[in-house]
Design an enzyme around this catalytic site. Sequence first.
Site, PDB file in Angstrom:
ATOM      1  N   GLY A   1       0.834  -1.209   0.000  1.00 48.73           N
ATOM      2  CA  GLY A   1       0.000   0.000   0.000  1.00 48.73           C
ATOM      3  C   GLY A   1       0.858   1.245   0.000  1.00 48.73           C
ATOM      4  O   GLY A   1       2.019   1.221  -0.434  1.00 48.73           O
ATOM      5  N   SER A   2       0.286   2.320   0.516  1.00 44.14           N
ATOM      6  CA  SER A   2       0.963   3.615   0.424  1.00 44.14           C
ATOM      7  C   SER A   2       2.098   3.730   1.444  1.00 44.14           C
ATOM      8  O   SER A   2       2.102   3.064   2.477  1.00 44.14           O
ATOM      9  CB  SER A   2      -0.055   4.733   0.656  1.00 44.14           C
TER      10      SER A   2
ATOM     11  N   VAL B   1       0.815   4.823   5.016  1.00 45.25           N
ATOM     12  CA  VAL B   1       0.268   3.750   5.864  1.00 45.25           C
ATOM     13  C   VAL B   1       1.390   2.753   6.226  1.00 45.25           C
ATOM     14  O   VAL B   1       1.402   2.205   7.331  1.00 45.25           O
ATOM     15  CB  VAL B   1      -0.933   3.038   5.178  1.00 45.25           C
ATOM     16  N   GLY B   2       2.347   2.576   5.336  1.00 47.73           N
ATOM     17  CA  GLY B   2       3.487   1.696   5.634  1.00 47.73           C
ATOM     18  C   GLY B   2       4.194   2.100   6.924  1.00 47.73           C
ATOM     19  O   GLY B   2       4.613   1.251   7.710  1.00 47.73           O
TER      20      GLY B   2
ATOM     21  N   GLU C   1       5.609  -3.301   0.860  1.00 51.64           N
ATOM     22  CA  GLU C   1       5.639  -3.063  -0.597  1.00 51.64           C
ATOM     23  C   GLU C   1       4.931  -1.742  -0.819  1.00 51.64           C
ATOM     24  O   GLU C   1       3.695  -1.680  -0.785  1.00 51.64           O
ATOM     25  CB  GLU C   1       4.928  -4.211  -1.343  1.00 51.64           C
TER      26      GLU C   1
ATOM     27  N   CYS D   1       1.674   0.705  -8.892  1.00 49.54           N
ATOM     28  CA  CYS D   1       2.772   1.201  -8.045  1.00 49.54           C
ATOM     29  C   CYS D   1       4.043   1.416  -8.857  1.00 49.54           C
ATOM     30  O   CYS D   1       4.829   2.307  -8.562  1.00 49.54           O
ATOM     31  CB  CYS D   1       3.035   0.238  -6.899  1.00 49.54           C
TER      32      CYS D   1
END
Length: 473
Positions: A195-196, A199-200, A217, A251
């Site tokens: 995800g983004s 948020v990572g 990722e 991505c």
Amino acid sequence: MGNEVFDQDSVANSFRALKANAIHQNVTSVKQRKALLQKLLTEILAKQTEIEQAIFLDFKRSPLETKMSEIWLIVKEIKFAIRYLNNWMTIKNVPTPAVFFGNSSHIQFQAKGVVLIISPWNFPFNLSFSPLISAIAAGNTVLLKPSEMATHSAQLIKEIVENVFEKNVVNVLLGGRELATQLINTPFNHIFFTGSTAVGKIIMGAAAKNLASVTLELGGKSPVIIDEKVNIKSAAENIIFSKFYNNGQICIAPDFVLVHKSIEKEFVEALKQALQKMYPPEKLSDNTNYGRLVNEKATAAMQRFVDDAIEKGAKAENKIQIDIAQKFVAPLLISNVTDEMLIANEEIFGPILPIETYTTIEGAVARIHKNGKPLGTYYYGANKTSKRYVTENVQSGALVFNQAHIHHLNSNLPFGGSNQSGIGKSHGYFGFLEFSNQKAIVKTWWPLEMAKIFYPPHSKLSKKLAKIIVKYF
Ligand code: NAD
């Protein structure tokens, strides 16, 4: 539609069942794991039409794109794991230095235990099942949370998993941020997040509290470099194809182009022609080969990018068409991009392609690193000196010459980013390793008489030996 309301008990109960079964799953044989993977393969192949329909309902992606970028990639990854699983799971013998004469050394791959997979919406099936395949190959039990943004897809992912796995092997919970927050605060052994970047960071912070390992990722701004010795037409067509696939919501999509100043005009013209050929602007909103943004918020973000850029002096190279209610944005090329524009700094993740120029390759690489380390870098051209400089100096998850994002199709290559664009790798053996603890095993078969020389009290002989060891080994 679709997303069931979760309650706190469902997280706790699921986790308990998966944890209790983890010790059994860890000792499953090659044959048992292959059987699970085979069952998943059969189910995916049987559900092809439903998968294509679910994604069409979620964001109108063309069925052909879904067949290639979701179904085929999952099928390919399962077949690859089945083919090599025996080799991956086998305990590996490694050399033992002569000074340890009398010992042998080995690496055993043990499951990490109970793992959490959180996936995004843009390739909902591929990005849920690809890490799931690695986790199962490595012998873990898994809790999977697909994205709440692609609701039809999330519902079908749950159905597929329930048809294939017992609930104490793989379980799917549906929900959004509230569920995700509860999950990341549960003591999983490993969290695999796609995800983004924003948020990572939250995921890594929560994982630290339980010392859970993480695979992140993430996204970022993947650049394209076009040198002055390029085949302009061919490069332009390939970039238009790679950028506007899935409406730019990839991505590893080219985020922006850095073209050598000497060929800027011809190159922009070639991009326009390629766009006209692949996505003719007339009735583009009816074109079934061209999808939609995932929601109105994402569409409004594109409007904001465009307004900001135009206000700060950028030039739209083709007609701007944005309809927020319809989640529609026509492919857009923007030139005259400057540093202070949002599109020069934020991940675009949509169908806008900024075009910047460079005069020296050193300047181009410095420009790329302004946004941190990208997930991918794509280089088109034949200038050997520049290519060597880019190979040595660009720090990104991947580097591809004369194509964009083809690297993710080869399961023999590690897939992932570096720092801002990700931590850890996935696909094939790298995915298997990510979900495994590499346990070091040493077997001593020589009598321990030799080791006794170093037991205290230390003798003259032991001190002499220590000196010899430091000098010669
Ligand atoms: P996102 O970060 O908004 O959401 C991803 C997942 O995280 C979803 O399941 C969501 O429910 C969950 N989530 C949201 N808030 C959370 C929180 N506070 N705590 C825990 N979990 C939370 O990303 P997205 O919009 O679904 O996907 C787009 C982003 O993902 C882009 O930045 C893109 O580059 C990146 N991406 C990366 C890869 C890769 O392989 N590197 C692949 C696809 C997408």
